[in-house]
Scaffold this active site. Structure first.
Site, PDB file in Angstrom:
ATOM      1  N   ASP A  13     -34.842 -46.124 -43.016  1.00  0.00           N
ATOM      2  CA  ASP A  13     -34.543 -47.544 -42.910  1.00  0.00           C
ATOM      3  C   ASP A  13     -33.213 -47.618 -42.168  1.00  0.00           C
ATOM      4  O   ASP A  13     -32.233 -47.031 -42.598  1.00  0.00           O
ATOM      5  CB  ASP A  13     -34.418 -48.162 -44.304  1.00  0.00           C
ATOM      6  CG  ASP A  13     -33.946 -49.601 -44.237  1.00  0.00           C
ATOM      7  OD1 ASP A  13     -34.502 -50.356 -43.426  1.00  0.00           O
ATOM      8  OD2 ASP A  13     -33.038 -49.956 -44.995  1.00  0.00           O
ATOM      9  N   ALA A  15     -31.237 -50.554 -40.343  1.00  0.00           N
ATOM     10  CA  ALA A  15     -30.220 -51.595 -40.486  1.00  0.00           C
ATOM     11  C   ALA A  15     -29.783 -51.754 -41.930  1.00  0.00           C
ATOM     12  O   ALA A  15     -30.570 -52.084 -42.807  1.00  0.00           O
ATOM     13  CB  ALA A  15     -30.747 -52.920 -39.943  1.00  0.00           C
ATOM     14  N   LYS A  54     -34.781 -65.026 -39.043  1.00  0.00           N
ATOM     15  CA  LYS A  54     -33.443 -65.613 -38.901  1.00  0.00           C
ATOM     16  C   LYS A  54     -33.458 -67.139 -38.889  1.00  0.00           C
ATOM     17  O   LYS A  54     -32.590 -67.766 -39.489  1.00  0.00           O
ATOM     18  CB  LYS A  54     -32.736 -65.076 -37.648  1.00  0.00           C
ATOM     19  CG  LYS A  54     -32.242 -63.663 -37.808  1.00  0.00           C
ATOM     20  CD  LYS A  54     -31.153 -63.583 -38.874  1.00  0.00           C
ATOM     21  CE  LYS A  54     -30.761 -62.168 -39.158  1.00  0.00           C
ATOM     22  NZ  LYS A  54     -31.179 -61.699 -40.468  1.00  0.00           N
TER      23      LYS A  54
END
Length: 132
Positions: A13, A15, A54
């Site tokens: 993983d 980020a 986002k």
């Protein structure tokens, strides 16, 4: 048998884990985008809806009563869809810049990856995406 000899697949993983441990880049970018409009948000507020697309994250922040009030005080009106789009326009380069600044592997990651490569392990990872 050592644990390193008992697996043949490595899943990373990126980020917030392997790179930018603690996931600071998106928090800083969100805080900056809101600050440009005179609206302060905390790290905790910026992190609360992490994991959403986002634009949905920005909408959720704007629906927060404290942030909504701060927005109205700073901008003279409640936020609308055009404001979400404006924030998203600002977020894309802010996210890229902050990601570049935070693009440091956690301690030990490089040597662990090199050991796994020498062992010819299989790899899987979640691609990093910004400002979805």
């Amino acid at each position: 048998m050592a644990i390193r000899d008992r697996f043949d697949l490595v899943i990373l993983d990126w980020a917030g884990t392997t790179v930018d441990f603690g996931c600071h880049a998106p928090v800083i970018a969100l805080r900056e985008a809101f600050a440009r409009r005179g609206v302060g948000i905390s790290d905790a507020q910026a992190r609360r809806d992490t994991g959403q697309a986002k634009a949905d994250h920005v909408r959720a922040l704007l629906k927060d009563p404290a942030i909504g009030k701060a927005w109205t005080e700073a901008c003279g009106r409640a936020a609308d869809d055009a404001d979400v789009q404006d924030l998203m326009t600002d977020l894309a380069p802010l996210m890229r810049d902050q990601a570049a600044r935070a693009a440091r592997l956690i301690d030990g990651a490089r040597s662990a990856v090199e050991r796994c490569r020498r062992k010819e392990s299989k790899w899987a990872h979640q691609p990093v995406t910004h400002a979805r």
